[in-house]
Design a protein around this motif. Structure first.
Motif, PDB file in Angstrom:
ATOM      1  N   ARG A  35       2.168   7.700  -4.083  1.00 15.87           N
ATOM      2  CA  ARG A  35       1.924   7.048  -5.378  1.00 15.87           C
ATOM      3  C   ARG A  35       2.245   5.571  -5.293  1.00 15.87           C
ATOM      4  N   LYS A  36       1.284   4.791  -4.823  1.00  6.73           N
ATOM      5  CA  LYS A  36       1.407   3.334  -4.677  1.00  6.73           C
ATOM      6  C   LYS A  36       1.999   2.689  -5.927  1.00  6.73           C
ATOM      7  N   ASP A  37       3.032   1.853  -5.750  1.00  5.42           N
ATOM      8  CA  ASP A  37       3.584   1.161  -6.915  1.00  5.42           C
ATOM      9  C   ASP A  37       3.126  -0.298  -6.926  1.00  5.42           C
ATOM     10  N   ASN A  38       3.774  -1.136  -7.745  1.00  2.00           N
ATOM     11  CA  ASN A  38       3.322  -2.520  -7.867  1.00  2.00           C
ATOM     12  C   ASN A  38       4.110  -3.510  -7.011  1.00  2.00           C
ATOM     13  N   VAL A  39       4.954  -2.999  -6.129  1.00  4.68           N
ATOM     14  CA  VAL A  39       5.752  -3.891  -5.287  1.00  4.68           C
ATOM     15  C   VAL A  39       4.865  -4.432  -4.158  1.00  4.68           C
ATOM     16  N   LYS A  40       4.922  -5.747  -3.973  1.00  2.00           N
ATOM     17  CA  LYS A  40       4.038  -6.362  -2.981  1.00  2.00           C
ATOM     18  C   LYS A  40       4.794  -7.039  -1.848  1.00  2.00           C
ATOM     19  N   ASN A  41       6.090  -7.284  -2.088  1.00  2.00           N
ATOM     20  CA  ASN A  41       6.879  -7.971  -1.070  1.00  2.00           C
ATOM     21  C   ASN A  41       8.099  -7.118  -0.759  1.00  2.00           C
ATOM     22  N   PHE A  42       8.260  -6.796   0.515  1.00  2.00           N
ATOM     23  CA  PHE A  42       9.349  -5.913   0.914  1.00  2.00           C
ATOM     24  C   PHE A  42      10.657  -6.691   0.952  1.00  2.00           C
ATOM     25  N   ASN A  43      11.435  -6.582  -0.124  1.00  2.00           N
ATOM     26  CA  ASN A  43      12.752  -7.221  -0.123  1.00  2.00           C
ATOM     27  C   ASN A  43      13.684  -6.504  -1.103  1.00  2.00           C
ATOM     28  N   ASN A  58       0.801  -1.227   0.000  1.00  2.00           N
ATOM     29  CA  ASN A  58       0.000   0.000   0.000  1.00  2.00           C
ATOM     30  C   ASN A  58       0.833   1.277   0.000  1.00  2.00           C
ATOM     31  N   GLY A  59       2.137   1.104  -0.159  1.00  2.00           N
ATOM     32  CA  GLY A  59       3.022   2.268  -0.167  1.00  2.00           C
ATOM     33  C   GLY A  59       3.801   2.356  -1.459  1.00  2.00           C
ATOM     34  N   ILE A  60       4.850   3.151  -1.420  1.00  2.00           N
ATOM     35  CA  ILE A  60       5.765   3.271  -2.553  1.00  2.00           C
ATOM     36  C   ILE A  60       7.131   2.802  -2.059  1.00  2.00           C
ATOM     37  N   ASN A  61       7.877   2.156  -2.942  1.00  2.00           N
ATOM     38  CA  ASN A  61       9.098   1.484  -2.500  1.00  2.00           C
ATOM     39  C   ASN A  61      10.299   1.848  -3.372  1.00  2.00           C
ATOM     40  N   GLY A  62      11.455   1.531  -2.873  1.00  2.00           N
ATOM     41  CA  GLY A  62      12.680   1.800  -3.617  1.00  2.00           C
ATOM     42  C   GLY A  62      13.854   1.153  -2.926  1.00  2.00           C
ATOM     43  N   VAL A  63      15.049   1.460  -3.406  1.00  2.00           N
ATOM     44  CA  VAL A  63      16.251   1.013  -2.702  1.00  2.00           C
ATOM     45  C   VAL A  63      17.110   2.236  -2.395  1.00  2.00           C
ATOM     46  N   LEU A  64      17.718   2.172  -1.221  1.00  2.00           N
ATOM     47  CA  LEU A  64      18.398   3.337  -0.655  1.00  2.00           C
ATOM     48  C   LEU A  64      19.894   3.082  -0.525  1.00  2.00           C
ATOM     49  N   HIS A  65      20.668   3.989  -1.110  1.00  3.21           N
ATOM     50  CA  HIS A  65      22.124   3.991  -0.911  1.00  3.21           C
ATOM     51  C   HIS A  65      22.358   5.012   0.200  1.00  3.21           C
ATOM     52  N   LEU A 101      10.607   1.302   2.247  1.00  4.98           N
ATOM     53  CA  LEU A 101       9.170   1.484   1.971  1.00  4.98           C
ATOM     54  C   LEU A 101       8.705   2.766   2.624  1.00  4.98           C
ATOM     55  N   PHE A 102       7.804   3.423   1.939  1.00  4.23           N
ATOM     56  CA  PHE A 102       7.312   4.732   2.349  1.00  4.23           C
ATOM     57  C   PHE A 102       5.793   4.664   2.237  1.00  4.23           C
ATOM     58  N   TRP A 103       5.152   4.731   3.405  1.00  3.98           N
ATOM     59  CA  TRP A 103       3.700   4.665   3.393  1.00  3.98           C
ATOM     60  C   TRP A 103       3.100   6.001   3.822  1.00  3.98           C
ATOM     61  N   SER A 104       2.171   6.442   3.051  1.00  2.00           N
ATOM     62  CA  SER A 104       1.348   7.589   3.413  1.00  2.00           C
ATOM     63  C   SER A 104       0.075   7.366   2.612  1.00  2.00           C
TER      64      SER A 104
END
Lengths: 401, 401
Positions: B360-368, B36-43, B353-356
């Motif tokens: 802008r919800k993306d299509n990622v469903k599993n946090f990895n 239900n959030g938007i996700n990415g990878v962080l350096h 993961l960033f939830w608010s």
């Protein structure tokens, strides 16, 4: 863990009838590594920057080209095996043909190398205003000219106008203190023109129906300085397997060993099996092996889609097939894109694949410009690549505790 | 809108038999927020930079570690509740056991804390060349040593060689003006060795079959200076809920309030329900709540895949389950990757993961690590995160009009 870093020169492209040479090529070995690795697209210098082959290679090895690039001539001279000292100015040179009005008839003296080596030797050792001139023939109509002495700079313009039918240029200073260097260069080309015009080799060439090689088309002035080597910076031993002088030159500049491979010509006909064998032969002696393959770029500059596709297929079947199971980190990418339709370098990023057994495998299955943009590495810059490689080699340094 | 910023220390990993602990873990609450959030990878610092825990946390809070990092000791001292003044030098210290040749028998004096607090107090208040020494016990065999006085610097090397069987090191200056500090440190460890060796507490320890704690293994010298606080910079009030001293120390350094939570130990056995309760208890008083959970990193440093997976599952069921419906922005990420197979930090980015409710919800469903790389946030740097959070908190500032 060792690393094998493979550069396919100019491999990136834009769409032509819906495909790029990488999309069109049948390349099961590359795609095997792609499917089992993590992928991305690489901006070798930065977004929108059109990289030269020299600047892009500096960036790929983690040397900021804005800091370390001092002109291409330096790399060409080092790649030809010449020794340079701090402050030496090196040029690439074509032996060209001009008419009496100094208008270029042929930038390559008919691409005929007949006795050009001796012709260049006739100006080797000359001295102008206490500056010592060295001239060395390399391939075909090409050579390297070096200026040695006090007070020289590379902030000067080219003699070569880079097109047939144009008059040769005078060397101009690009900064105040470049007046002296520009004057030496102009005196040099004038003297050489006189010597070449009257030289018996040119009389002989003309008798044989060949174009006289009467002008030093100098370009790409570079100034040499010793920089911190690859080994000093990263604490790993690197070597270079390449055909082209420029790539060997960049590698020598950063202190890599150059492996001479018979049959590695830097052309589309290069002996790829010999290059693969050189990887195996040197695998135990080095931590980092840089392999450069030029043919993809040459085909692009010729605007030949099919030749570029076939070159990729040949790299896949003759080279990648051999090294794909080597127990090391493998990287495959380009130094820049050279779209065949443009027949010049472009700023489009190049696809990048990174294989290691513990890497975070993504869902990309075909190594090309479009699918790699969806890969797990995202968009990278050339300057960041070495740090990532070093971490995977277990040679990284932590910042902080 | 308030923000809840949750750091799972060292949570990122590389593939091991095709999985990471995050991929393997059953974590429906985390995945609910992910989906239900938007996700990415962080350096956290930059691509290819292997972050320390200290530098990475500075970066996560928007403090450029290249500018603000002055050594880890400072954070450890602040995290232990000590007060520092500009120019004070703080070290982390282990009380270790050396033999007569100063070779380390045990870096942790057998991990036995028996009367170590009193032992350290025996050197507290000492003065060497007008420099005042403070020593404070923290946990187990660990403590903090502070040097106070004129002319000190942290540009010195460690006493601790970081391995058993090695001789302790002499403190060396890393810059010219560090000679004095290095000399004070060497005098201090020599004096402490003499005092500890003859101390009745060590005689008593030996009688009880315990290792004597006879050497000050100083490391991570930090120099303190007051910096612009989190509240001054961002105009929000922040607090920290953490077990480990380092994380509390970084938070205190930037001026956050530290919430003491009974049972928050900074180990895999930390009381996660108590931490969740602390979030609720402090929700009204703060705009920004930083929660740090250390266990994922400890399991990684132990090379224990299954323990790391179980820690993630415990975080999911005991902590995330509690806070997932809180009416605030929620961020979940790590400070760096610590692949279990390497048992050290790595430069691989961490999933974020960033939830608010309006993100802008993306299509990622599993946090990895793999799927978040395909998320809508793409690849981010730690230093950019606070600005994004502030905007979602309605606390951002427009540049221009």
């Amino acid at each position: 863990m060792k690393a094998l870093f493979i550069i396919l020169d100019g491999v990136g492209d834009r769409l032509w009838e819906g495909k790029t040479p990488l999309i069109a090529a049948n390349k099961k070995n590359i795609d095997y590594l792609c499917e089992n690795g993590i992928n991305g697209v690489l901006h070798t210098i930065d977004r929108g920057i059109i990289p030269g082959s020299d600047t892009s290679h500096l960036a790929l090895f983690g040397y900021d080209p804005y800091r370390y690039y001092r002109g291409r001539g330096t790399f060409e001279a080092l790649g030809a095996g010449l020794s340079l000292e701090k402050g030496d100015i090196a040029f690439r040179v074509n032996l060209g043909t001009v008419d009496n009005n100094l208008v270029i008839q042929d930038r390559r003296a008919g691409r005929d190398a007949y006795r050009l080596k001796e012709l260049l030797e006739s100006i080797d050792g000359m001295e102008i205003d206490s500056i010592k001139i060295s001239a060395r023939h390399t391939t075909e109509h090409r050579g390297v000219v070096i200026l040695k002495g006090e007070g020289l700079t590379n902030k000067i313009t080219d003699i070569d106008p880079h097109k047939t039918g144009a008059k040769v240029l005078r060397c101009k200073p690009l900064e105040k203190k470049a007046d002296f260097t520009a004057s030496v260069v102009n005196k040099l080309v004038d003297k050489a023109y006189k010597i070449f015009s009257e030289h018996k080799i040119n009389k002989e060439r003309e008798k044989k129906g060949k174009l006289p090689a009467n002008y030093l088309l100098l370009r790409g002035a570079g100034i040499y300085e010793k920089i911190r080597s690859f080994e000093e910076r990263y604490n790993i031993k690197g070597c270079c397997i390449a055909g082209g002088a420029l790539y060997k030159g960049v590698a020598r500049y950063i202190g890599m060993d150059i492996i001479d491979v018979k049959g590695a010509t830097g052309t589309v006909n290069t002996d790829l099996k010999a290059k693969a064998k050189a990887v195996f032969d040197n695998f135990d002696s080095y931590d980092f092996i840089f392999v450069h393959i030029k043919g993809t770029d040459s085909a692009s500059h010729d605007g030949d889609f099919d030749l570029k596709k076939k070159m990729i297929e040949r790299i896949d079947s003759k080279f990648i097939s051999e090294i794909k199971n080597l127990d090391c980190i493998k990287l495959l990418t380009g130094d820049h894109s050279t779209p065949v339709r443009l027949a010049r370098h472009s700023s489009d990023p190049v696809p990048l694949l990174f294989w290691s057994k513990d890497v975070r495998k993504d869902n990309v299955k075909n190594f090309n410009e479009v699918s790699c943009a969806e890969g797990g590495l995202g968009h990278l810059k050339g300057k960041d690549l070495m740090r990532i490689i070093l971490d995977y080699m277990n040679k990284g340094e932590m910042f902080g505790e």
